[in-house]
Each structure stands twice: as structure tokens, then as C-alpha cells.
Design a protein around this motif. Sequence first.
Motif, mmCIF file in Angstrom:
data_model
loop_
_atom_site.group_PDB
_atom_site.id
_atom_site.type_symbol
_atom_site.label_atom_id
_atom_site.label_comp_id
_atom_site.label_asym_id
_atom_site.label_seq_id
_atom_site.Cartn_x
_atom_site.Cartn_y
_atom_site.Cartn_z
ATOM 1 N N VAL A 76 0.836 -1.209 0.000
ATOM 2 C CA VAL A 76 0.000 0.000 0.000
ATOM 3 C C VAL A 76 0.867 1.253 0.000
ATOM 4 C CG1 VAL A 76 -1.642 1.330 1.367
ATOM 5 C CG2 VAL A 76 -1.996 -1.115 1.048
ATOM 6 N N ILE A 77 1.905 1.271 0.856
ATOM 7 C CA ILE A 77 2.771 2.448 0.945
ATOM 8 C C ILE A 77 3.481 2.697 -0.378
ATOM 9 C CG2 ILE A 77 4.824 3.391 2.064
ATOM 10 C CD1 ILE A 77 3.993 1.910 4.595
ATOM 11 N N VAL A 78 4.042 1.650 -0.961
ATOM 12 C CA VAL A 78 4.747 1.806 -2.236
ATOM 13 C C VAL A 78 3.786 2.251 -3.330
ATOM 14 C CG1 VAL A 78 6.058 0.576 -4.011
ATOM 15 C CG2 VAL A 78 6.552 0.166 -1.591
ATOM 16 N N SER A 79 2.563 1.721 -3.329
ATOM 17 C CA SER A 79 1.586 2.098 -4.353
ATOM 18 C C SER A 79 1.211 3.574 -4.244
ATOM 19 C CB SER A 79 0.333 1.228 -4.224
ATOM 20 O OG SER A 79 0.633 -0.138 -4.408
ATOM 21 N N ILE A 80 1.070 4.076 -3.026
ATOM 22 C CA ILE A 80 0.721 5.488 -2.842
ATOM 23 C C ILE A 80 1.822 6.396 -3.374
ATOM 24 C CG2 ILE A 80 0.344 7.270 -1.091
ATOM 25 C CD1 ILE A 80 -1.139 5.183 0.566
ATOM 26 N N PHE A 81 3.070 6.084 -3.045
ATOM 27 C CA PHE A 81 4.167 6.932 -3.499
ATOM 28 C C PHE A 81 4.379 6.812 -5.011
ATOM 29 C CE2 PHE A 81 5.097 7.210 0.982
ATOM 30 C CZ PHE A 81 5.681 8.459 1.110
ATOM 31 N N LEU A 82 4.140 5.640 -5.571
ATOM 32 C CA LEU A 82 4.236 5.502 -7.027
ATOM 33 C C LEU A 82 3.132 6.290 -7.725
ATOM 34 C CD1 LEU A 82 5.152 1.731 -7.521
ATOM 35 C CD2 LEU A 82 6.634 3.732 -7.811
ATOM 36 N N PHE A 83 1.953 6.327 -7.135
ATOM 37 C CA PHE A 83 0.866 7.128 -7.698
ATOM 38 C C PHE A 83 1.209 8.617 -7.654
ATOM 39 C CE2 PHE A 83 -3.032 9.592 -7.004
ATOM 40 C CZ PHE A 83 -3.722 9.290 -8.174
ATOM 41 N N MET A 84 1.813 9.057 -6.542
ATOM 42 C CA MET A 84 2.232 10.454 -6.459
ATOM 43 C C MET A 84 3.308 10.768 -7.498
ATOM 44 S SD MET A 84 2.375 10.791 -2.304
ATOM 45 C CE MET A 84 3.026 12.451 -2.361
ATOM 46 N N LEU A 85 4.249 9.831 -7.694
ATOM 47 C CA LEU A 85 5.287 10.044 -8.689
ATOM 48 C C LEU A 85 4.693 10.119 -10.095
ATOM 49 C CD1 LEU A 85 8.278 10.246 -9.463
ATOM 50 C CD2 LEU A 85 8.365 7.739 -9.472
ATOM 51 N N ALA A 86 3.721 9.245 -10.395
ATOM 52 C CA ALA A 86 3.083 9.286 -11.709
ATOM 53 C C ALA A 86 2.350 10.605 -11.923
ATOM 54 C CB ALA A 86 2.110 8.111 -11.835
ATOM 55 N N THR A 87 1.749 11.138 -10.854
ATOM 56 C CA THR A 87 1.060 12.425 -10.970
ATOM 57 C C THR A 87 2.041 13.542 -11.297
ATOM 58 O OG1 THR A 87 -0.571 11.660 -9.349
ATOM 59 C CG2 THR A 87 -0.472 14.027 -9.787
ATOM 60 N N VAL A 107 11.767 13.140 -7.211
ATOM 61 C CA VAL A 107 12.144 11.736 -7.030
ATOM 62 C C VAL A 107 12.868 11.532 -5.703
ATOM 63 C CG1 VAL A 107 13.581 9.878 -7.952
ATOM 64 C CG2 VAL A 107 12.204 11.267 -9.501
ATOM 65 N N MET A 108 13.801 12.414 -5.379
ATOM 66 C CA MET A 108 14.537 12.294 -4.117
ATOM 67 C C MET A 108 13.609 12.414 -2.923
ATOM 68 S SD MET A 108 17.760 11.663 -4.526
ATOM 69 C CE MET A 108 19.030 11.735 -5.789
ATOM 70 N N GLY A 109 12.709 13.405 -2.970
ATOM 71 C CA GLY A 109 11.805 13.608 -1.846
ATOM 72 C C GLY A 109 10.875 12.429 -1.628
ATOM 73 N N LEU A 110 10.281 11.912 -2.696
ATOM 74 C CA LEU A 110 9.378 10.770 -2.570
ATOM 75 C C LEU A 110 10.125 9.514 -2.143
ATOM 76 C CD1 LEU A 110 7.041 11.233 -5.674
ATOM 77 C CD2 LEU A 110 6.564 11.777 -3.282
ATOM 78 N N PHE A 111 11.352 9.348 -2.625
ATOM 79 C CA PHE A 111 12.134 8.165 -2.243
ATOM 80 C C PHE A 111 12.419 8.168 -0.744
ATOM 81 C CE2 PHE A 111 16.377 6.380 -1.379
ATOM 82 C CZ PHE A 111 16.154 5.063 -1.735
ATOM 83 N N VAL A 112 12.839 9.304 -0.213
ATOM 84 C CA VAL A 112 13.150 9.375 1.225
ATOM 85 C C VAL A 112 11.899 9.111 2.056
ATOM 86 C CG1 VAL A 112 13.926 10.906 3.065
ATOM 87 C CG2 VAL A 112 15.118 10.902 0.871
ATOM 88 N N GLY A 113 10.782 9.738 1.691
ATOM 89 C CA GLY A 113 9.554 9.520 2.442
ATOM 90 C C GLY A 113 9.082 8.078 2.381
ATOM 91 N N ALA A 114 9.170 7.461 1.204
ATOM 92 C CA ALA A 114 8.739 6.074 1.066
ATOM 93 C C ALA A 114 9.609 5.131 1.894
ATOM 94 C CB ALA A 114 8.767 5.661 -0.405
ATOM 95 N N VAL A 115 10.907 5.372 1.927
ATOM 96 C CA VAL A 115 11.800 4.512 2.706
ATOM 97 C C VAL A 115 11.506 4.635 4.197
ATOM 98 C CG1 VAL A 115 14.202 4.182 3.413
ATOM 99 C CG2 VAL A 115 13.644 4.447 1.001
ATOM 100 N N ILE A 116 11.334 5.866 4.689
ATOM 101 C CA ILE A 116 11.094 6.057 6.119
ATOM 102 C C ILE A 116 9.815 5.359 6.557
ATOM 103 C CG2 ILE A 116 10.657 7.773 7.910
ATOM 104 C CD1 ILE A 116 12.394 9.713 6.361
ATOM 105 N N LEU A 117 8.773 5.435 5.728
ATOM 106 C CA LEU A 117 7.519 4.783 6.089
ATOM 107 C C LEU A 117 7.588 3.267 5.939
ATOM 108 C CD1 LEU A 117 4.484 6.880 4.784
ATOM 109 C CD2 LEU A 117 5.122 6.345 7.133
ATOM 110 N N THR A 118 8.224 2.792 4.881
ATOM 111 C CA THR A 118 8.211 1.359 4.601
ATOM 112 C C THR A 118 8.994 0.565 5.638
ATOM 113 O OG1 THR A 118 8.024 1.833 2.229
ATOM 114 C CG2 THR A 118 8.709 -0.387 2.853
ATOM 115 N N VAL A 119 10.173 1.059 6.040
ATOM 116 C CA VAL A 119 11.007 0.284 6.967
ATOM 117 C C VAL A 119 10.375 0.182 8.350
ATOM 118 C CG1 VAL A 119 13.153 0.813 5.758
ATOM 119 C CG2 VAL A 119 12.364 2.338 7.583
ATOM 120 N N GLN A 120 9.343 0.992 8.605
ATOM 121 C CA GLN A 120 8.630 0.842 9.871
ATOM 122 C C GLN A 120 7.941 -0.519 9.958
ATOM 123 O OE1 GLN A 120 8.158 2.661 12.583
ATOM 124 N NE2 GLN A 120 8.670 4.777 12.111
#
Length: 328
Positions: free
Chosen positions: A26-37, A58-71
Motif C-alpha cells: 500500500v505504501i509503495v503504491s501510494i508513493f508511485l501514484f504520487m510520482l506518476a502524478t 524523485v529524491m523527496g518521494l524516495f526518502v519519504g517512502a523509505v522512512i515509512l516502509t522500513v517501519q
Amino acid sequence: MTLWNGSFPFYPGANACFPFDTTQAVIVSIFLFMLATFIIILPGIRGRGRLFWFLRVVMGLFVGAVILTVQFTRDWETGWVTANTSYKSFSHAPVNADIGLHIGLAGVNVTLVGNPVNQVNETINYNEHFAWSFNADYDHSYSEGLERGLPSPILYVAEKFTTQSPCGVHRQYRISGHYASLTLWMAFCTWLVSILLFSMPILLYGGYMLLLTATLMLFSLLFFFTARNTPKCPIQFGPASLKTDYGGSFWLTLATGLLCLLLGLGVIILNSMQPEKLKLVFNLDEGKGEEEEKVRGKSYLPAEPSSSAQDLLMVPLGELCEVTATQL
């Protein structure tokens, strides 16, 4: 617990095999949707600033996705071993299987996969999660596993992390996982603040917030490092020993923290030494700024005199004197 034919009962419907997790998906899908937008609106940005804008997104979304996913990942510490071991309690029939241990911030996963999968008239493909978060009881999860009649290798590994185990690692892992998770949530908040500051734009303070984000991420690794280096009981399956090492989530968090550190230092150094290049990276138009300064400067100048006042000032000095003499 009910015994059947001298062994624990096994129930159908074993848990799915590790590492698929719907939360991560779910987290990865949300950030990929934001990137596509953002990619869709990318053609609307003119000039060479398009590339810098895309890299920042890309850098901003990557950092946010990593911080949330590793939780929610369960591979901060992992280990595998292939061994011949007993499969059921009160049964001496050996099986050959791969046994995996995956430790996350909220609990452990124990995986058992047979070689081959079908042995002793059973499908050996198990993955069991034992949680130790604040709203979960690890010992209760372990007791439920005993009642369900889980395979002996899974129960043997899970027993090492119970509160009653002589290994004594449960408390250290649990507290370290809680503090690491807390610092990561704080890092996510500082990341959001840095994105807001860069968009305003307040570049210097955005760089400071990136440095704070990197510091919090590295501190989360330090908390987990303290648990990883506590003395552990050996996990033996005959001559084979199950040993663990840092997993993918640990190294991904380390790489992302170092990336935030470099980006934050780069923003601060460019802001003090070459602010023009920093403005170029963030697509700040200097021409607009100069026009705004001119407009602000003009607002403080006195108003231009009216046409009647200009006519009066253009009267020759001699005529002005004659008019004055006549009046006197």
C-alpha cells in the motif's frame, strides 16, 4: 491441547510465505501514484529547470517512502540455515528444510520451507509472525502457536525470544525496536517539514531539516545496533547453526540517512558559498526578484508632481521676480 495419534494436530491453511506484506504494498503504491502524478505535470515546466524539479521530486518521494516502509518491514536482521530436523513433536521422522529467522522492529518472523516442499505427506511451507509491539503479547502469540501445533523448528526458534527464555534477548529487542520506530516517525515529520520549507522556498532551513532527518534515521540504526550486539543463545539444528546478520531494511535505512546527510550539507554549503547555483537548482527566477525589488524601491519614492506644479516650476526667474515686485 488434544493429541492425535501421538502427535500434535496440524491445521490446514498455513500462513503465506515471507516476505509479501500488504502494508508495504500500500505504501509503495501510494508513493508511485504520487510520482506518476508529478510525471504527468512535468511537461508544463519550461526550460532546464524541468530536470532539477524532477530530481527533487524523485529524491523527496524516495526518502519519504523509505522512512515509512522500513517501519513495517521484517528484515532488519535475517538469517537462514538448511538442516535435517524433526518436523512434529513426538515424531522422529526427519525432514530437510530451510529455516529462516527475520527480525523487525515489531516482532520476528520464522520461516520453514521444505526441500522439497512436499515431505512426510505434508506441505512444508510456513511463515509465522510473533509480535512484541505495545499492543501485542509475544508470549501469548507463542502459546497460540503451541495450541495450533506449529512445526517443532518454528517453535524452537520462537522460544528463544520469549520473556521466560534464558537467552534474555526479548526485552532488549523489544525496547530497541520501540525507540527505533519512534525516531523513524520523528524523521518522517522532519522530512515533511523540509519539503514544506523547500517549497516556500526557505532553502537554508530546509537544509537544516534534512540534516535533522538524517540524524534521526542514523539514531534509529544505533538503537537497533544495541539489540543486535547483545549476547545470543545459539540456535542449533544438529550440526547446523542458524546465524543472523543485518538485513535489507537496515542497509536501506543507512543509505537513505547518508543521502539526506549529503543533501542537507550540500544545500547549506551552496547557500553560503554559491547561492546563485542553489537558486538555479530550485528554479528560482532571479529576474522576478529584481523586478519585485524595483517595485518595492519605487513605492518609497515621493510621488511625481502634478502638471500645475510642473508649470509653476518652469516659470522664468525674471517673471517670478516681477510678479513679486508688483504685489509688494
